[in-house]
Design a protein around this motif. Structure first.
Motif, PDB file in Angstrom:
ATOM      1  N   GLN A 137       1.382  19.251 -11.384  1.00 36.46           N
ATOM      2  CA  GLN A 137       2.412  19.792 -10.543  1.00 36.46           C
ATOM      3  C   GLN A 137       2.616  21.292 -10.716  1.00 36.46           C
ATOM      4  O   GLN A 137       3.184  21.835  -9.674  1.00 36.46           O
ATOM      5  CB  GLN A 137       3.688  19.064 -10.637  1.00 36.46           C
TER       6      GLN A 137
ATOM      7  N   SER B 196      12.715  32.794 -11.690  1.00 34.60           N
ATOM      8  CA  SER B 196      13.138  31.591 -12.081  1.00 34.60           C
ATOM      9  C   SER B 196      13.583  31.553 -13.663  1.00 34.60           C
ATOM     10  O   SER B 196      14.191  30.525 -13.803  1.00 34.60           O
ATOM     11  CB  SER B 196      11.952  30.456 -11.944  1.00 34.60           C
TER      12      SER B 196
ATOM     13  N   PRO C 242       6.696  25.477 -11.572  1.00 34.94           N
ATOM     14  CA  PRO C 242       6.074  24.431 -10.763  1.00 34.94           C
ATOM     15  C   PRO C 242       5.750  24.957  -9.213  1.00 34.94           C
ATOM     16  O   PRO C 242       6.090  26.094  -9.008  1.00 34.94           O
ATOM     17  CB  PRO C 242       7.365  23.501 -10.389  1.00 34.94           C
TER      18      PRO C 242
ATOM     19  N   GLU D  98       6.438  24.394  -6.450  1.00 34.56           N
ATOM     20  CA  GLU D  98       7.674  24.455  -5.675  1.00 34.56           C
ATOM     21  C   GLU D  98       8.455  25.803  -5.576  1.00 34.56           C
ATOM     22  O   GLU D  98       9.346  26.175  -4.827  1.00 34.56           O
ATOM     23  CB  GLU D  98       8.642  23.447  -6.012  1.00 34.56           C
TER      24      GLU D  98
ATOM     25  N   THR E  36       8.203  29.816  -2.350  1.00 32.68           N
ATOM     26  CA  THR E  36       8.999  29.827  -0.816  1.00 32.68           C
ATOM     27  C   THR E  36       8.953  31.410  -0.215  1.00 32.68           C
ATOM     28  O   THR E  36       8.313  32.202  -1.047  1.00 32.68           O
ATOM     29  CB  THR E  36      10.680  29.721  -1.215  1.00 32.68           C
TER      30      THR E  36
ATOM     31  N   CYS F  81      -2.393  30.050  -0.869  1.00 32.22           N
ATOM     32  CA  CYS F  81      -1.421  29.313  -0.079  1.00 32.22           C
ATOM     33  C   CYS F  81      -1.866  28.629   1.261  1.00 32.22           C
ATOM     34  O   CYS F  81      -1.550  27.543   1.335  1.00 32.22           O
ATOM     35  CB  CYS F  81      -0.075  30.187   0.443  1.00 32.22           C
TER      36      CYS F  81
ATOM     37  N   ILE G  58       2.173  22.377  -0.856  1.00 33.20           N
ATOM     38  CA  ILE G  58       3.267  23.120  -0.089  1.00 33.20           C
ATOM     39  C   ILE G  58       3.577  22.571   1.400  1.00 33.20           C
ATOM     40  O   ILE G  58       2.404  22.203   1.821  1.00 33.20           O
ATOM     41  CB  ILE G  58       3.361  24.604  -0.279  1.00 33.20           C
ATOM     42  N   VAL G  59       4.675  22.894   1.670  1.00 31.55           N
ATOM     43  CA  VAL G  59       5.079  22.434   3.243  1.00 31.55           C
ATOM     44  C   VAL G  59       4.431  23.431   4.210  1.00 31.55           C
ATOM     45  O   VAL G  59       4.277  23.331   5.629  1.00 31.55           O
ATOM     46  CB  VAL G  59       6.492  22.051   3.345  1.00 31.55           C
TER      47      VAL G  59
END
Length: 341
Positions: free
Chosen positions: A6, A47, A55, A57, A60, A91, A100-101
């Protein structure tokens, strides 16, 4: 998937494995790692985590905008553009495997590339360089004038990149082992991405290469074949797989040695100020392309000669009309200078 898988760093490893099928060059792989490390460092600062513990996530739109803003504060446009391209490709890969979305890089502005014409060496600077290389070098460390003259002349007359010059083997100069062939030689060039193309060497360049090989036999007799015919040419003293250009130790010349010898040649000729900033061997490539463009070589032929994949890359040099590769190479004005014309 395990916790380790992850992590962003683990996904980057998967990305490199994915890209390996495209056979990226060592330079490209190094750039991928540098760009990943740079942005991952900024993401870690945001972070409060270690870069190795980030991670996936963390990617963004906002975090990438902030990371690239921090990166841009200390880097030039070319570096920012390359880093943006690396992360956009990364990406895209992460999105394609649902890690990733969405790819957030569309929200990160990419600076426009400055429109600069490649700088070629002026004709009088080339003349001074060639004249200097034909003189004895008595002040340098382990001078080897024949080798330096041959490799710089080959760069000027073929437009080969430094990596391509280094990679040429004796057997890649086709026809050179045939003493009855007094015409042009064909050179197999291994370009970016393991792509091959053909360059040509007219007799003046072949003569310079032959003179260099004669001096190499004298310097490193142990590296040449021990059993050859009495009338063998200098080319026939070597094996096809032997490197064409070697360093002071007799092994294949390194990038560092090549760049040092080129820089020394610029300084000896008094033309170091004529080259573009940061350009050493690559300056000869620009000079070659500009000379060909001035001779009205077609853009399609010049693309083949330079090993460009995109016409846009070549268009900065020429919009000319067509001619063949061999005929185009033979029209290089430097050959006329070498022939005394």
């Amino acid at each position: 998937m395990s916790d380790d898988r992850q992590l962003l760093e683990s996904w980057f490893g998967e990305f490199l494995l994915h890209r390996s099928t495209a056979k990226p060059s060592p330079h490209t792989l190094k750039a991928y790692r540098q760009d990943f490390t740079a942005i991952a460092g900024h993401l870690a600062e945001q972070s409060g985590l270690a870069a190795s513990a980030l991670p996936v996530e963390v990617i963004t739109k906002q975090s990438m905008q902030q990371a690239f803003a921090a990166f841009a504060a200390s880097h030039e446009v070319a570096s920012i553009r390359r880093c943006w391209s690396t992360w956009n490709t990364l990406c895209d890969f992460l999105f394609s495997i649902d890690a990733i979305v969405a790819n957030p890089m569309s929200a990160v502005l990419r600076p426009k590339a400055p429109k600069r014409l490649p700088k070629a060496l002026p004709a009088d600077a080339v003349t001074r360089l060639i004249a200097t290389l034909q003189e004895d070098d008595t002040d340098g460390v382990r001078p080897w004038g024949e080798r330096d003259f041959a490799i710089i002349l080959m760069a000027l007359l073929t437009g080969m990149r430094s990596s391509e010059l280094i990679a040429v083997d004796i057997g890649d100069v086709r026809g050179a082992t045939d003493p009855s062939n007094g015409g042009a030689r064909v050179i197999l060039v291994r370009g970016k991405g393991s792509k091959e193309r053909v360059a040509t060497a007219e007799p003046a360049l072949v003569a310079a290469l032959t003179g260099y090989l004669e001096s190499r036999i004298e310097r490193f007799p142990g590296t040449a074949k021990q059993r050859v015919a009495a009338d063998a040419t200098p080319w026939q003293h070597f094996r096809s797989a032997d490197p064409l250009f070697v360093g002071a130790d007799g092994a294949r010349i390194t990038r560092g040695t090549l760049q040092y010898r080129v820089l020394r040649a610029y300084r000896r000729a008094g033309i170091n100020g004529e080259r573009a900033k940061g350009a050493l061997t690559h300056q000869f490539r620009h000079t070659f392309a500009t000379n060909m463009a001035d001779e009205n070589v077609s853009i399609f032929t010049l693309m083949r000669m330079l090993g460009h994949e995109s016409m846009n890359t070549t268009q900065v040099y020429t919009e000319g009309a067509g001619t063949g590769v061999r005929e185009a190479a033979a029209r290089n004005p430097l050959y006329r200078m070498l022939d005394g014309g």
